[in-house]
Scaffold this motif. Sequence first.
Motif, PDB file in Angstrom:
ATOM      1  N   GLU A  27      37.538  51.531   1.692  1.00 25.99           N
ATOM      2  CA  GLU A  27      36.557  50.731   1.067  1.00 25.99           C
ATOM      3  C   GLU A  27      37.309  49.589   0.341  1.00 25.99           C
ATOM      4  O   GLU A  27      36.739  48.400   0.413  1.00 25.99           O
ATOM      5  N   GLU A  28      38.392  49.711  -0.349  1.00 25.06           N
ATOM      6  CA  GLU A  28      38.855  48.493  -1.259  1.00 25.06           C
ATOM      7  C   GLU A  28      39.611  47.539  -0.039  1.00 25.06           C
ATOM      8  O   GLU A  28      39.609  46.413  -0.332  1.00 25.06           O
ATOM      9  N   LEU A  29      40.105  48.198   1.044  1.00 28.01           N
ATOM     10  CA  LEU A  29      40.638  47.244   2.228  1.00 28.01           C
ATOM     11  C   LEU A  29      39.249  46.358   2.841  1.00 28.01           C
ATOM     12  O   LEU A  29      39.515  45.047   2.868  1.00 28.01           O
ATOM     13  N   VAL A  30      38.257  46.991   2.980  1.00 26.58           N
ATOM     14  CA  VAL A  30      36.967  46.277   3.386  1.00 26.58           C
ATOM     15  C   VAL A  30      36.766  45.311   2.372  1.00 26.58           C
ATOM     16  O   VAL A  30      36.274  44.053   2.813  1.00 26.58           O
ATOM     17  N   ARG A  31      36.630  45.451   1.080  1.00 28.21           N
ATOM     18  CA  ARG A  31      36.051  44.685   0.044  1.00 28.21           C
ATOM     19  C   ARG A  31      37.324  43.382   0.166  1.00 28.21           C
ATOM     20  O   ARG A  31      36.783  42.186  -0.076  1.00 28.21           O
ATOM     21  N   ASN A  32      38.330  43.355   0.063  1.00 31.97           N
ATOM     22  CA  ASN A  32      39.400  42.563   0.000  1.00 31.97           C
ATOM     23  C   ASN A  32      39.341  41.751   1.315  1.00 31.97           C
ATOM     24  O   ASN A  32      39.472  40.446   1.013  1.00 31.97           O
ATOM     25  N   ILE A  33      39.163  42.228   2.438  1.00 32.44           N
ATOM     26  CA  ILE A  33      39.004  41.324   3.707  1.00 32.44           C
ATOM     27  C   ILE A  33      37.781  40.534   3.718  1.00 32.44           C
ATOM     28  O   ILE A  33      37.619  39.540   4.109  1.00 32.44           O
ATOM     29  N   GLY A  34      36.824  41.269   3.090  1.00 34.03           N
ATOM     30  CA  GLY A  34      35.701  40.544   3.019  1.00 34.03           C
ATOM     31  C   GLY A  34      35.483  39.499   2.057  1.00 34.03           C
ATOM     32  O   GLY A  34      34.677  38.550   2.219  1.00 34.03           O
ATOM     33  N   LYS A  35      36.203  39.371   0.975  1.00 33.84           N
ATOM     34  CA  LYS A  35      36.398  38.332   0.207  1.00 33.84           C
ATOM     35  C   LYS A  35      36.808  37.167   0.916  1.00 33.84           C
ATOM     36  O   LYS A  35      36.639  35.988   0.633  1.00 33.84           O
ATOM     37  N   ALA A  36      37.568  37.422   1.946  1.00 35.89           N
ATOM     38  CA  ALA A  36      38.312  36.349   2.894  1.00 35.89           C
ATOM     39  C   ALA A  36      37.315  36.096   3.734  1.00 35.89           C
ATOM     40  O   ALA A  36      37.600  35.193   4.857  1.00 35.89           O
TER      41      ALA A  36
END
Length: 86
Positions: free
Chosen positions: A4-13
């Motif tokens: 979920e944290e991976l998805v959140r970080n790449i979503g910021k990009a």
Amino acid sequence: MDYEELVRNIGKAGLTIKKFAELIKANPNSITNLSNEEKKVPKNLAIIAMLLGELVDNGIDYKPLFDKLQLEPQKARVENKFGNKE
């Protein structure tokens, strides 16, 4: 880092899992399969995702950086004659 944290970080990009996989020349299934595991995301993917998020937070365009890398596509894993993936 969990999935979920991976998805959140790449979503910021501004990236989806598919677009993230294309950016790093990986198989999208290799990344989405991580959501089915209770393990942490591999550290290399966690580092990339975290840095992408930080770059965007600081107004830095990451795309030219990845273009400079000229990454080769990830090779598909194949099973050897013993049924082990290589």
